[in-house]
Design an enzyme around this catalytic site. Structure first.
Site: not given
Ligand code: MN
Ligand code: MN
Length: 305
Positions: A155, A281
């Site tokens: 995102h 991530e």
């Molecule tokens: Mn995260």
């Molecule tokens: Mn995230």
């Protein structure tokens, strides 16, 4: 992007990385999840503020598990522990995660999502289509014999906004947008040996303020003002509310605000078929030539993969 601003994104990234390094040192079998979350959040507070409650999602739990006030769960033996941390200062956010396996048998599952992240980062630069990045992630994970989780995505991040519109899918998608120079993204491939998508549980421990409305109840509104001042538009834990108004009041205030739709709760997300889930991530800044990684988890992964 101005140098001054870039420095701020990079700085919170460094703290997120240090926090995950701390997580690698701390995680062990039988450790209370509550203790782990609070130690990591306190660690972040030495430098900045948590951008959201530390997520500790074990095995088939994919995301959004953060211990509540009286959580009694412990890290199970031979599990995959996903630690997902957020750091912010002045609204500049870093969002990063690693998976720690307490057994070597899940090495390939971890490698699948980590390599997908590395490959996605290699493709990212201004002008690239998000669907193309998703295809790279999907192909990498499939090449290991696993599935990407379709309904979880990376995102865009902007100041005080963790999910700022555009997404980076974990699969090849028809709908796609272009990433642009100076945008900041969290890229987060999830790999599983299950169905490849997540479903919501009815429970949730992570909240976010969504409306500036007042309730009309003087005492609740006083707490509400305080919550706006502390958390703004970022997710928070019921534990954090309990810290400043006490457990009992926190429960009442949060349930009142939920009913009035002034706060929203993030349900815990679990793999549909109960498959094991791995996640890695990083947060990146898009430049004309590449993606500048602010959180640099690759260096930590050397220790766990
Ligand atoms: Mn995260
Ligand atoms: Mn995230």
């Amino acid at each position: 992007m101005e140098e001054k601003e870039k420095k701020k994104w990079l700085w919170v990234g460094k703290i997120a990385k240090k926090t995950l390094a701390r997580a690698i040192d701390l995680v062990h079998e039988d450790m209370p999840v509550l203790e782990l979350a609070e130690k990591l959040e306190d660690y972040i507070r030495n430098y900045a503020a948590p951008a959201f409650p530390v997520n500790i999602s074990v095995n088939h739990v994919a995301a959004h598990y953060s211990p509540g006030v009286n959580d009694s769960s412990v890290i199970p033996a031979k599990s995959i522990v996903k630690v997902d941390v957020g750091v912010h200062k002045e609204g500049y956010i870093a969002d990063a995660a690693i998976s720690i396996a307490l057994t070597s048998e899940y090495e390939d599952l971890l490698k699948a999502s980590f390599e997908a992240l590395v490959n996605a980062e290699k493709t990212l630069k201004a002008g690239v289509k998000t669907g193309f990045v998703g295809a790279v992630i999907e192909e990498t994970i499939l090449s290991y014999g696993f599935k990407p989780i379709k309904n979880l995505t990376g995102h865009k991040i902007s100041r005080f906004n963790l999910h700022a519109g555009k997404s980076i899918p974990n699969t090849k998608t028809i709908f796609s947008s272009k990433v642009e120079e100076d945008e900041v993204y969290a890229v987060e491939p999830f790999a599983t040996d299950g169905a490849g998508y997540v479903v919501e549980l009815s429970e949730g421990y992570i909240y976010r303020l969504t409306s500036a409305r007042r309730t009309g109840d003087k005492q609740v509104d006083r707490y509400l003002r305080d919550m706006w001042r502390r958390f703004k538009t970022l997710p928070f834990s019921e534990r954090w509310v309990a810290r400043f108004i006490g457990e009992e009041k926190a429960k009442i205030v949060l349930s009142t605000l939920l009913k009035k739709k002034i706060v929203t709760v993030y349900p815990v997300l679990v793999e549909k078929k109960g498959g094991l889930v791995s996640q890695f991530e990083d947060t990146v800044i898009i430049t004309e030539k590449n993606a500048l990684i602010t959180t640099g988890i690759s260096e930590l992964v050397k220790e766990i993969l």
